[in-house]
Design an enzyme around this catalytic site. Structure first.
Site, PDB file in Angstrom:
ATOM      1  N   HIS A 100     -14.676   9.018  -9.470  1.00 48.30           N
ATOM      2  CA  HIS A 100     -14.961   7.639  -9.879  1.00 48.30           C
ATOM      3  C   HIS A 100     -14.142   7.237 -11.105  1.00 48.30           C
ATOM      4  O   HIS A 100     -14.704   6.913 -12.152  1.00 48.30           O
ATOM      5  CB  HIS A 100     -16.444   7.482 -10.212  1.00 48.30           C
ATOM      6  CG  HIS A 100     -17.379   7.831  -9.098  1.00 48.30           C
ATOM      7  ND1 HIS A 100     -18.696   8.183  -9.320  1.00 48.30           N
ATOM      8  CD2 HIS A 100     -17.201   7.870  -7.759  1.00 48.30           C
ATOM      9  CE1 HIS A 100     -19.278   8.428  -8.156  1.00 48.30           C
ATOM     10  NE2 HIS A 100     -18.388   8.245  -7.202  1.00 48.30           N
ATOM     11  N   GLU A 115     -26.828  12.204  -7.152  1.00 46.73           N
ATOM     12  CA  GLU A 115     -26.987  12.073  -5.715  1.00 46.73           C
ATOM     13  C   GLU A 115     -27.231  13.452  -5.109  1.00 46.73           C
ATOM     14  O   GLU A 115     -26.610  14.440  -5.502  1.00 46.73           O
ATOM     15  CB  GLU A 115     -25.775  11.403  -5.072  1.00 46.73           C
ATOM     16  CG  GLU A 115     -24.501  12.211  -5.059  1.00 46.73           C
ATOM     17  CD  GLU A 115     -23.355  11.487  -4.348  1.00 46.73           C
ATOM     18  OE1 GLU A 115     -22.812  12.071  -3.378  1.00 46.73           O
ATOM     19  OE2 GLU A 115     -22.986  10.378  -4.774  1.00 46.73           O
ATOM     20  N   ASN A 169     -22.685   5.026  -8.443  1.00 47.51           N
ATOM     21  CA  ASN A 169     -21.406   4.977  -7.733  1.00 47.51           C
ATOM     22  C   ASN A 169     -20.810   3.578  -7.900  1.00 47.51           C
ATOM     23  O   ASN A 169     -21.504   2.581  -7.744  1.00 47.51           O
ATOM     24  CB  ASN A 169     -21.615   5.302  -6.259  1.00 47.51           C
ATOM     25  CG  ASN A 169     -22.352   6.616  -6.064  1.00 47.51           C
ATOM     26  OD1 ASN A 169     -23.505   6.752  -6.474  1.00 47.51           O
ATOM     27  ND2 ASN A 169     -21.701   7.579  -5.453  1.00 47.51           N
ATOM     28  N   GLY A 185     -18.184   8.832   0.039  1.00 52.69           N
ATOM     29  CA  GLY A 185     -19.390   9.017   0.825  1.00 52.69           C
ATOM     30  C   GLY A 185     -20.094   7.736   1.176  1.00 52.69           C
ATOM     31  O   GLY A 185     -21.145   7.760   1.826  1.00 52.69           O
ATOM     32  N   PHE A 221     -18.333   1.456  -6.436  1.00 56.98           N
ATOM     33  CA  PHE A 221     -17.531   0.513  -5.653  1.00 56.98           C
ATOM     34  C   PHE A 221     -18.211  -0.826  -5.386  1.00 56.98           C
ATOM     35  O   PHE A 221     -17.523  -1.840  -5.199  1.00 56.98           O
ATOM     36  CB  PHE A 221     -16.987   1.154  -4.372  1.00 56.98           C
ATOM     37  CG  PHE A 221     -17.957   1.373  -3.246  1.00 56.98           C
ATOM     38  CD1 PHE A 221     -18.366   0.324  -2.433  1.00 56.98           C
ATOM     39  CD2 PHE A 221     -18.420   2.651  -2.945  1.00 56.98           C
ATOM     40  CE1 PHE A 221     -19.223   0.537  -1.365  1.00 56.98           C
ATOM     41  CE2 PHE A 221     -19.272   2.876  -1.877  1.00 56.98           C
ATOM     42  CZ  PHE A 221     -19.679   1.813  -1.079  1.00 56.98           C
ATOM     43  N   GLU A 232       0.837  -1.197   0.000  1.00 60.73           N
ATOM     44  CA  GLU A 232       0.000   0.000   0.000  1.00 60.73           C
ATOM     45  C   GLU A 232       0.876   1.253   0.000  1.00 60.73           C
ATOM     46  O   GLU A 232       1.740   1.420   0.852  1.00 60.73           O
ATOM     47  CB  GLU A 232      -0.910   0.007   1.236  1.00 60.73           C
ATOM     48  CG  GLU A 232      -1.660   1.308   1.465  1.00 60.73           C
ATOM     49  CD  GLU A 232      -2.491   1.746   0.262  1.00 60.73           C
ATOM     50  OE1 GLU A 232      -2.330   2.900  -0.170  1.00 60.73           O
ATOM     51  OE2 GLU A 232      -3.282   0.925  -0.241  1.00 60.73           O
ATOM     52  N   GLY A 277     -10.912  -1.339 -10.314  1.00 56.43           N
ATOM     53  CA  GLY A 277     -11.777  -0.551 -11.178  1.00 56.43           C
ATOM     54  C   GLY A 277     -11.240  -0.300 -12.565  1.00 56.43           C
ATOM     55  O   GLY A 277     -11.992   0.149 -13.442  1.00 56.43           O
TER      56      GLY A 277
END
Length: 547
Positions: free
Chosen positions: A488, A403, A526, A164, A528, A85, A516
């Site tokens: 995104h 949204e 969205n 979010g 994910f 990471e 992704g």
């Protein structure tokens, strides 16, 4: 026989039946602790950072949605996994006693290696709001490239740290345009439910919603949408809704009701640290090395892959360079991270057999933002939950899903704010720039115009009905549309093009993409949950057939 050799034999011998049994048991046990989950549970990095010279069965580059799914399922199947990471572990409180900074008070923790904030809303009430901050490996990367700012999470948990939490499964009728080579029956029958269970997805209590002061802004958005003939839909989320109700009652430390969203959420949100990564850590077979960045992957002479990794300090400097060997490598650094790394590896000769689809098919999920100025009799509330819970669906007629987003400033703004996802068809390409030794993206800001037009299919009509106007003070001076960004990023290593239909990279056995970058530019909502579900699908087949 060495431990590593035995691990590899065990790895190759994993059966489909064993994997599915492990998956079923973990999902059955995955009832998230409601109020206990509100505390900032962090993933322990166990044995510490990876050592130079190590030989590992599996190395996963990145700890976001796809990488976390891969690590958990491989670990359940008995495989030791090393995760790399680039960002921090986010397990140490700052001087204020909290892990993450507040949205309205960005500090050194807020931005990835910037000396000035780069907030999505650059202005408010006519004044610029960005400010100087110390250089630090903070949680939000505002990466400027090719005419667009791409916001990405940096840290153990990836994008789950800074989004979010809107956990939306696309409508079944839209799925064919999202992933045309994937069986929709399998996704909606098996993998979307598995992803939603693993992520801890839930929906706000509609009864509580109707009376909660913190969702006055959403109720105003609903009323105005419905008066213009648009359906308002409640949107699932990965926030702990019981915790939010306690926040409103004043019985727990505030999180969503303290405006926490952009730079992390200290209590209520179920980030990957509390779900997939916590489950992976509990197996004892997953180790995470934060502040490590993969710079090269190439075939090793004795088989497997040689991986070169820079260890970073908190100002972005390299403190050590490590070389390790991995039998298999999963690219899960996010759409931008994976795409840039693969384009570099192909162009510089480390992985020359990658095909010509590498770097292609990148899109912004049609993201565009705007605000509307309401009348004085339509206040949106000084207290706003930072977690959105509803949206306006005009996808079929106008190509937009918006949204109803918070604007948690702590004061009454009489403003409605929206992040739209649109059916923008434009796609960009990553390419290697030999002059600068870096990867470029050819996105052009003008390519946002279709997204603006699609968003206008909603908001022009609402403004006409309500007698209201667009806000022009949020994204600059007299600028209506936030057309400069995306939250995104999708594509760059598209499924069934750059890879086969399960994420295996063309030309190299044992190299996989599982994030992704597999999705060609748009998910209609969205993204994910779709990234997670696709990873669940792909890793199940990879374990059953490759290992």
């Amino acid at each position: 026989m060495s431990d590593t050799t035995q691990q590899n034999k065990d790895f190759r011998g994993v059966s489909r039946r064993r994997f599915i049994a492990g998956t079923s048991s973990i999902l059955g046990a995955m009832t998230l602790a409601g109020h206990a989950a509100a505390a900032a549970e962090q993933v322990v990095t166990a044995a510490g950072p990876i050592a130079s010279g190590a030989h590992v069965p599996v190395l996963v580059i990145g700890t976001g949605y796809g990488g976390s799914v891969a690590a958990l399922r491989l670990a359940q199947a008995g495989v030791d996994v090393q995760m790399i990471e680039m960002g921090m572990a986010w397990d140490t409180p700052g001087s204020d006693g909290k892990i993450f900074a507040n949205t309205t008070s960005p500090d050194y923790r807020s931005y990835w290696l910037r000396t000035r904030t780069k907030q999505p809303l650059s202005n408010f009430l006519g004044f610029p709001i960005d400010k100087d901050v110390p250089l630090y490996t903070g949680i939000l990367d505002a990466e400027e490239m090719g005419g667009i700012i791409v916001y990405q999470g940096r840290g153990v948990g990836g994008g789950s740290l800074v989004n979010g939490g809107m956990a939306v499964t696309p409508k079944r009728e839209n799925f064919g345009a999202i992933l045309p080579s994937v069986d929709a029956d399998e996704m909606y029958g098996t993998y979307y439910p598995r992803a939603n269970a693993g992520l801890g997805v839930g929906t706000v209590d509609p009864t509580w919603f109707e009376s909660a002061d913190c969702y006055q802004y959403a109720r105003v958005g609903r009323k105005q949408a419905q008066r213009s003939g648009f359906p308002f839909v409640f949107v699932p989320d990965v926030y702990d809704w019981d915790y939010m109700e306690q926040e409103a009652a004043g019985t727990v430390p505030k999180s969503a009701l303290a405006g926490e969203i952009l730079y992390g959420n200290n209590y209520g949100k179920k980030s990957l640290q509390k779900t997939y990564l916590a489950q992976a850590a509990a197996t004892g077979k997953v180790t995470i090395s934060p502040l490590h960045k993969v710079t090269s992957v190439s075939p090793a002479a004795a088989g497997g892959y040689t991986v070169v990794i820079d260890q970073l300090n908190t100002t972005g400097g390299t403190t050590a360079t490590k070389t390790v060997t991995a039998d298999r490598v999963f690219f899960a650094a996010g759409s931008v991270g994976t795409s840039k790394l693969l384009v570099k590896l192909k162009a510089t000769g480390a992985l020359p057999s990658l095909n010509s689809e590498i770097g292609q098919g990148w899109g912004d999920n049609g993201n565009v933002m705007c605000g509307r100025a309401n009348h004085l009799w339509d206040p949106t509330g000084a207290l706003q939950a930072s977690i959105p819970c509803g949206g306006i669906d005009n996808w079929t007629a106008g190509g937009a899903f918006a949204e109803v987003a918070p604007l948690p400033t702590g004061i009454e703004t009489y403003a409605s704010f929206y992040l739209s996802i649109t059916k923008n068809p434009n796609r960009a390409q990553f390419s290697w720039n030999a002059t600068t030794n870096s990867v470029d993206l050819n996105w052009q800001t003008a390519w946002k115009q279709p997204a603006i037009d699609m968003a206008k299919s909603i908001f022009d009509k609402i403004n006409a009905k309500e007698g209201t106007i667009y806000r022009t003070d949020l994204f600059g001076t007299y600028k209506i549309w936030g057309d400069h960004l995306t939250y995104h990023p999708l594509g760059g290593a598209v499924l069934n093009k750059a890879t086969d239909n399960y994420g295996r990279l063309q030309g190299y056995s044992g190299l996989y993409v599982i994030d992704g970058s597999l999705i060609p530019g748009n998910t209609s909502v969205n993204p994910f949950v779709t990234i997670t579900a696709l990873a669940e699908r792909n890793i199940e087949t990879i374990i059953a057939t490759d290992l």
